[in-house]
Design a protein around this motif. Structure first.
Motif, PDB file in Angstrom:
ATOM      1  N   LEU A   1      10.632  -0.958  -7.135  1.00  0.00           N
ATOM      2  CA  LEU A   1      11.500  -2.080  -6.793  1.00  0.00           C
ATOM      3  C   LEU A   1      10.976  -3.410  -7.304  1.00  0.00           C
ATOM      4  O   LEU A   1       9.793  -3.711  -7.174  1.00  0.00           O
ATOM      5  N   ASN A   2      11.854  -4.211  -7.822  1.00  0.00           N
ATOM      6  CA  ASN A   2      11.496  -5.580  -8.192  1.00  0.00           C
ATOM      7  C   ASN A   2      11.511  -6.503  -6.984  1.00  0.00           C
ATOM      8  O   ASN A   2      10.850  -7.544  -6.981  1.00  0.00           O
ATOM      9  N   ASN A   3      12.257  -6.125  -5.946  1.00  0.00           N
ATOM     10  CA  ASN A   3      12.326  -6.943  -4.735  1.00  0.00           C
ATOM     11  C   ASN A   3      12.264  -6.052  -3.501  1.00  0.00           C
ATOM     12  O   ASN A   3      13.298  -5.571  -3.016  1.00  0.00           O
ATOM     13  N   PRO A   4      11.067  -5.805  -2.956  1.00  0.00           N
ATOM     14  CA  PRO A   4      10.937  -4.951  -1.769  1.00  0.00           C
ATOM     15  C   PRO A   4      11.617  -5.517  -0.530  1.00  0.00           C
ATOM     16  O   PRO A   4      11.835  -4.776   0.434  1.00  0.00           O
ATOM     17  N   LEU A   5      11.959  -6.799  -0.532  1.00  0.00           N
ATOM     18  CA  LEU A   5      12.648  -7.356   0.630  1.00  0.00           C
ATOM     19  C   LEU A   5      14.021  -6.715   0.822  1.00  0.00           C
ATOM     20  O   LEU A   5      14.568  -6.742   1.932  1.00  0.00           O
ATOM     21  N   THR A   6      14.573  -6.126  -0.221  1.00  0.00           N
ATOM     22  CA  THR A   6      15.836  -5.406  -0.046  1.00  0.00           C
ATOM     23  C   THR A   6      15.657  -4.236   0.911  1.00  0.00           C
ATOM     24  O   THR A   6      16.572  -3.909   1.677  1.00  0.00           O
ATOM     25  N   VAL A   7      14.478  -3.593   0.871  1.00  0.00           N
ATOM     26  CA  VAL A   7      14.184  -2.502   1.801  1.00  0.00           C
ATOM     27  C   VAL A   7      14.005  -3.051   3.214  1.00  0.00           C
ATOM     28  O   VAL A   7      14.496  -2.477   4.190  1.00  0.00           O
ATOM     29  N   ALA A   8      13.291  -4.161   3.339  1.00  0.00           N
ATOM     30  CA  ALA A   8      13.114  -4.780   4.652  1.00  0.00           C
ATOM     31  C   ALA A   8      14.465  -5.087   5.286  1.00  0.00           C
ATOM     32  O   ALA A   8      14.681  -4.846   6.488  1.00  0.00           O
ATOM     33  N   GLU A   9      15.392  -5.591   4.502  1.00  0.00           N
ATOM     34  CA  GLU A   9      16.723  -5.921   5.009  1.00  0.00           C
ATOM     35  C   GLU A   9      17.531  -4.662   5.330  1.00  0.00           C
ATOM     36  O   GLU A   9      18.146  -4.549   6.396  1.00  0.00           O
ATOM     37  N   GLU A  10      17.539  -3.740   4.395  1.00  0.00           N
ATOM     38  CA  GLU A  10      18.320  -2.510   4.538  1.00  0.00           C
ATOM     39  C   GLU A  10      17.892  -1.726   5.774  1.00  0.00           C
ATOM     40  O   GLU A  10      18.724  -1.291   6.583  1.00  0.00           O
ATOM     41  N   PHE A  11      16.580  -1.540   5.937  1.00  0.00           N
ATOM     42  CA  PHE A  11      16.064  -0.786   7.073  1.00  0.00           C
ATOM     43  C   PHE A  11      16.322  -1.535   8.382  1.00  0.00           C
ATOM     44  O   PHE A  11      16.612  -0.917   9.408  1.00  0.00           O
TER      45      PHE A  11
END
Length: 386
Positions: free
Chosen positions: A103-113
């Motif tokens: 991932l280029n932006n792991p914050l997408t996982v933080a948001e998604e989860f």
């Protein structure tokens, strides 16, 4: 012991003669083999099966991430988790996981989860993985940075979940002036449980077992001797750090088929487990373990764990190795009780659909397992596992 229904969502309608022209069901298999009309039917069938696991009394259901292959149709597992979040009531939903280094932006996982955790009222299990080597080919990511990107992405996600925002994150691979995830996670003690699936990387085990984390280590498809070895390694790391690992920190994922008798189970499962082994898992070693992906020590371990992932593997060979449990209820109960007593895992993640196993046999497998295996093993292992 807790019981989870794990689904890979394979493209069960795959033309199994593909290997006459192509050497793998991963990365290079042309997507012209995928029929969207059949895909529509499969996705909805598979979601129905995961929802049915909730009705049958499983503790959790599991989805995961793979790219560019017929083995698993969940490149974005959060889509599946989101669909299941509103259609289930009791099960935990484990996303096993997101491949953080891709991932280029792991914050997408933080948001998604965090969204899934809020919708379910705290039923999320967060799975973080490096992703197998094939994913790095599919996404064009340098595998030499796999470990450091994984750990840095993990740190960023935990900061987003546990520190009041906005905050600043400065790393080698990721830089953010405003870490300020909305919504916050529902589970805040201090964050959703984190599981670390692995093929058997010693570095991953050392990292997961560290006292700062004590994450649940999940051994994926491997022989029972390999599972025992890596879980012993986890326990030894824990002891070296001055604490005793519990069954709640150890999980095992494997395919399983149970029917009325041993004979019926083998007859019904044979065609489909051998398609899984010989067709869906097929990939050259250089695709599985690209240069730089892992240390020499871990590569030896992974090759050992994956030994036999070839066209020659049969139902008999994987049953003998303990990679696949198959039989009548008494046989399955006996094997699981034996393995749990030997290894001490507290979480069992079963693939009750694998390869080309059709819907009617998948449901039959789920029902017999839930009614004639799970209740017995809950009773006999409840004092040992966690």
């Amino acid at each position: 012991m807790k019981f989870y229904f794990m689904h890979l969502m394979p493209y069960a309608d795959l033309d199994l003669s593909y290997d006459e022209k192509h050497d793998s069901a991963w990365v290079t298999l042309p997507n012209t083999y995928f029929d969207p009309k059949k895909g529509h039917q499969l996705y909805n069938r598979y979601l129905d099966e995961l929802e049915y696991a909730d009705q049958l009394g499983f503790d959790g259901i599991c989805v995961n991430e793979h790219h560019s292959n017929a083995y698993g149709l969940m490149p974005i597992p959060g889509v599946m988790a989101g669909a299941l979040a509103r259609r289930t009531r009791n099960v935990r939903i484990a996303i096993l996981g997101r491949a953080l280094p891709l991932l280029n932006n792991p914050l997408t996982v933080a948001e998604e989860f965090a969204m899934v955790d809020n919708i379910t009222g705290g039923r999320l299990i967060a799975g973080f993985v490096r992703g197998i080597g094939a994913e790095y080919h599919s996404w064009g990511v340098n595998p030499a940075f796999s470990h450091e990107r994984f750990q840095e992405a993990h740190d960023l996600i935990l900061q987003a979940w546990t520190q009041a925002g906005p905050s600043v994150f400065e790393g080698k691979h990721y830089h953010f002036e405003y870490v300020n995830v909305w919504p916050r996670v529902y589970q805040d003690n201090p964050h959703p449980p984190i599981w670390i699936p692995s093929q058997g990387s010693s570095e991953t085990i050392e990292w997961a077992a560290h006292p700062d984390r004590k994450y649940t280590y999940l051994q994926t498809f491997a022989s029972v001797s390999t599972v025992a070895r890596y879980m012993k390694m986890y326990k030894e790391v824990a002891a070296r750090h001055g604490y005793e690992a519990t069954g709640d920190q150890l999980g095992w994922s494997l395919p399983l088929y149970v029917a009325e008798t041993d004979e019926i189970a083998r007859k019904e499962a044979k065609e489909h487990i051998e398609a899984f082994l010989q067709k869906f898992l097929r990939m050259p070693v250089e695709m599985l373990l690209p240069p730089g992906y892992t240390s020499v020590k871990s590569m030896v371990g992974a090759l050992s764990a994956k030994a036999g992932h070839s066209m020659k593997q049969t139902i008999d060979s994987v049953i003998e190795e303990g990679k696949f449990i198959c039989g009548g209820p008494a046989t399955v109960r006996e094997k699981l009780e034996e393995y749990q007593a030997e290894i001490g895992f507290g979480h069992l993640l079963t693939l009750l659909q694998f390869g080309t196993l059709p819907a009617e046999l998948t449901r039959k497998n789920m029902e017999i397992y839930a009614k004639e295996v799970m209740p017995y093993l809950r009773n006999v292992t409840s004092g040992k596992a966690a």
